[in-house]
Design a protein around this motif. Structure first.
Motif, PDB file in Angstrom:
ATOM      1  N   ALA A  80       0.822  -1.226   0.000  1.00  0.00           N
ATOM      2  CA  ALA A  80       0.000   0.000   0.000  1.00  0.00           C
ATOM      3  C   ALA A  80       0.839   1.251   0.000  1.00  0.00           C
ATOM      4  N   GLY A  81       2.183   1.059   0.048  1.00  0.00           N
ATOM      5  CA  GLY A  81       3.035   2.243  -0.085  1.00  0.00           C
ATOM      6  C   GLY A  81       3.696   2.676   1.183  1.00  0.00           C
ATOM      7  N   VAL A  82       3.566   1.858   2.277  1.00  0.00           N
ATOM      8  CA  VAL A  82       4.241   2.234   3.509  1.00  0.00           C
ATOM      9  C   VAL A  82       5.719   1.947   3.314  1.00  0.00           C
ATOM     10  N   SER A  83       6.519   2.850   3.738  1.00  0.00           N
ATOM     11  CA  SER A  83       7.952   2.726   3.502  1.00  0.00           C
ATOM     12  C   SER A  83       8.550   1.624   4.374  1.00  0.00           C
ATOM     13  N   ARG A  84       9.715   1.126   3.907  1.00  0.00           N
ATOM     14  CA  ARG A  84      10.416   0.074   4.624  1.00  0.00           C
ATOM     15  C   ARG A  84      10.831   0.561   6.007  1.00  0.00           C
ATOM     16  N   GLU A  85      11.201   1.851   6.136  1.00  0.00           N
ATOM     17  CA  GLU A  85      11.623   2.382   7.426  1.00  0.00           C
ATOM     18  C   GLU A  85      10.460   2.343   8.419  1.00  0.00           C
TER      19      GLU A  85
END
Length: 741
Positions: A80-85
């Motif tokens: 959904a586009g949540v960043s890896r960080e």
């Protein structure tokens, strides 16, 4: 220059630009709105994951069953586009739980990491919302400003268009109005070229010139003008520059042949493309011009005689006295004054006097050469300016005028002899002013009157000295009235039968500080001329009443007679003055006699009778003095409220030597008795006159036979003497009537 074709193109471009702008704004709004959709999906996945962890903890279950769902949720968030960080913490907690599913602490750690992720996503969502609101607000401001600027520009263009339309409508209306005014106005508007050939004539030409406008088009305007006006108009056309205008006044011929005076404005509009010629706008001012000429004539001419008035005469005399090139011209001024003209006004009225002046004016005008000026200066004074005339020629002309005026004048079948005295003075241009020339002629005229009237006298320097002397005496007289220089002398009136003094007549004298004691003949005529006679006689009235009141202690109670002038009698406050003199002095009214002459009586009979009647009702006596020397008439004697008739000295002088004169005098005395009037004979100088008067039953006499006028001390001496010392009955010589009446 912009054309009307520009408008559709501009409208099309504006419409397309507006549509594009609206689409761009809509796309921007949609883009901003859709930026929050991924974050919302991420929050939804995070919330599910957090709920699953929370439920597992709440049920105290083993984390092994939760792991598959947790990893799917993390993979879904990554997708959904949540960043890896952002997913690093939850993923490490999930890996730790996978290593030890039964460890509840690791399950709690996963729950905390899920909540941390939730807060991060919430913060990111809120940040996006703030950005969206800022974008919405900025867009709204930009759009509002843009729409405001566009609308303002639209309004300005609309107003400019409206103003242009209004101006065009105003120009059109003005042109229509101007056309209507030109077509229907009373002024004539013409357009013509240098040759005065017309290209336009307004319809009002028919009313002004009597010719239809269409007949005047393509004709020369000069054909309607007088020859001298044609030259003036041509000169104006040649000198009038482009755009300039000039007032014109011309004489133009009407269709019926009469001359019109026209007035208007001429403008050079050759440079104007729509005109291309000279424009003359004019109106008919013939009636106004005639009225102005009449008013000018009235302003500088006498309305009664038609001669020049004093203003015009002085102006022409001033111009004639200005030095001019060439030989000096001789000028002579004649000053003409009618002799005793006042008597005509007094006897026959001012209407008859005006008719006499008209006749005299015609005679003077008829005897005046072309180039000379005849004028009426005022009243009965006339003047003639003789140009290019020697003094001897002027004297002959003056004598001619004297003879011409002396010819009898017949008005209403009555012959009226009129004479004139003429003074003449020579005037050299450049050496004398107009005032001095007229004054010198006036001085010479008075000299002519002193010579016996109806004669001619020329001015010389000695006459000027005499005139100055009269002016000085006139100034001294005003000072004398208010400076206690006047004195009264008194002449007794005597009862002829007994020789008893019955009264006195107050006679004024002037104790001049330089000239000595002056008789009334030296200053009373001057007082009448200057109007000082009212103050003079008022002073006499009050002084005489005061002295008469002091004499009332004598057993004879002598009366006091005071002379009254015409100017005094016609004043509205005359009766009040007499009442005040009696009141302040304490003199009984029946001891005062007012003496008036026949000329005074006839001056204003309607006003005189009521005043005298009022005084007689108070007890004051009224006497007619110098009877027989004026316009004697039984008619006015019967109308006047009088008590005493004083027969003039000229009749008394002849009673002892002239039978006819004695008869006339006796007739006057008899008439006086018949009318129940007391008679006083004036100027009795010898015993024979007194004796004759006594025989014809004249009751009272006055004259040098008894006494000359004396001062106050002399009055007391006369009253102290015995009666027979005054020439009473014992001294009267017997005298038989020469010719009994």
């Amino acid at each position: 220059m912009r054309t009307n074709a520009d408008s559709p193109i501009r409208v099309t471009i504006t419409s397309l630009f507006t549509i594009a702008l609206v689409v761009a704004e809509f796309a921007l709004l949609v883009g901003v709105y859709r930026r929050t959709e991924p974050v919302q999906r991420q929050e939804l996945l995070q919330a599910r994951m957090e709920q699953q962890v929370t439920d597992t903890i709440a049920l105290s279950q083993d984390g092994a069953g939760l792991l598959p769902r947790t990893f799917r949720a993390l993979d879904g968030l990554a997708g959904a586009g949540v960043s890896r960080e952002d997913l690093a913490g939850p993923r490490e907690a999930a890996d730790a739980l996978a290593a030890s599913p039964a460890d509840p602490q690791r399950l709690v750690t996963l729950s905390d990491q899920a909540r941390v992720l939730g807060r991060t996503l919430t913060d990111r969502h809120q940040a996006l919302d703030r950005q969206a609101r800022m974008i919405y607000a900025s867009l709204l401001i930009i759009v509002s400003i843009g729409w405001f600027a566009w609308f303002r520009r639209l309004v300005q263009r609309h107003r400019a268009l409206q103003q242009a339309v209004t101006e065009r409508e105003a120009v059109t209306a003005g042109e229509q109005r101007l056309l209507a005014l030109v077509q229907n106005g009373t002024d004539v508007v013409t357009v013509f070229d240098l040759d005065t050939r017309t290209s336009y004539v307004s319809p009002s030409a028919k009313a002004v010139l009597g010719v239809p406008a269409e007949q005047l088009i393509n004709t020369r305007l000069a054909a309607l003008l007088q020859p001298e006006d044609v030259n003036r108009l041509v000169h104006l056309l040649a000198t009038l520059r482009a755009g300039e205008d000039a007032a014109v006044k011309l004489w133009m011929r009407h269709a019926d042949g009469r001359l019109l005076v026209i007035e208007g404005m001429l403008a050079n509009l050759l440079h104007e493309e729509v005109v291309g010629g000279f424009v003359l706008t004019f109106r008919d001012v013939t009636e106004r011009h005639a009225l102005e000429e009449r008013l000018t004539h009235q302003a500088f001419h006498d309305s009664l005689t038609g001669l020049a008035n004093r203003q015009l005469f002085a102006d022409r005399l001033s111009h004639a006295l200005v030095r001019r090139p060439g030989p000096t011209r001789s000028l002579v001024v004649l000053f003409i004054d009618l002799d005793d003209f006042k008597n005509i006004n007094d006897r026959l009225g001012h209407g008859t006097g005006d008719k006499v002046l008209e006749v005299i004016g015609r005679r003077i005008r008829g005897a005046t050469r072309a180039g000379d000026t005849a004028a009426r200066l005022g009243g009965d004074e006339f003047a003639v300016l003789l140009e290019s005339s020697t003094l001897s020629e002027a004297e002959a002309r003056a004598q001619q005028l004297v003879d011409l005026i002396a010819e009898p004048i017949v008005i209403d079948d009555a012959r009226m002899p009129v004479t004139a005295s003429v003074g003449l003075a020579e005037a050299v241009p450049g050496e004398i002013s107009s005032e001095e020339a007229l004054r010198n002629a006036d001085v010479a005229m008075y000299s002519a009157k002193d010579r016996g009237k109806s004669t001619v006298a020329a001015y010389d320097s000695r006459l000027h000295a005499e005139a100055l002397d009269r002016l000085e005496l006139r100034a001294d007289l005003q000072r004398a009235i208010f400076g206690n220089e006047l004195v009264l002398h008194y002449q007794p009136t005597v009862e002829l039968e007994t020789g008893k003094i019955v009264g006195f007549e107050a006679l004024v004298r002037w104790q001049h500080p330089v000239r000595g004691l002056l008789s009334p003949a030296a200053f009373v005529p001057m007082a009448e001329e200057t109007g000082l006679v009212v103050q003079l006689n008022t002073w006499v009235l009050f002084q005489a009443c005061r002295f008469a009141a002091a004499l009332q202690g004598d057993w004879r109670r002598p009366s006091m007679a005071v002379n009254i002038s015409a100017q005094q009698l016609v004043r509205s406050d005359f009766v009040e003055q007499v009442d005040r003199a009696l009141t302040e002095s304490g003199l009984p009214a029946d001891r005062l006699t007012l003496e008036i002459t026949e000329s005074v009586v006839l001056h204003d009979l309607e006003d005189v009778i009521p005043r005298l009647s009022h005084l007689r009702s108070r007890g004051v006596r009224v006497a007619v003095d110098d009877f027989g020397t004026g316009y004697s008439s039984l008619a006015y004697l019967t109308e006047l409220p009088i008590d005493v008739l004083k027969v003039d000295k000229s009749f008394i002088d002849r009673v002892a030597s002239d039978a006819q004169g004695a008869s006339v005098t006796e007739a006057i005395i008899a008439m006086s008795h018949t009318m129940n009037l007391s008679t006083v004979a004036e100027g009795v100088e010898v015993a024979e006159q007194a004796a004759w008067l006594r025989q014809v039953r004249c009751p009272i006499g006055q004259g040098y036979y008894w006494s000359r006028p004396v001062d106050e001390d002399g009055v007391h001496d006369l009253l102290a003497r015995p009666t027979n010392e005054l020439g009473g009955s014992a001294d009267l010589v017997s005298y038989r009537t020469v010719a009994p009446f």
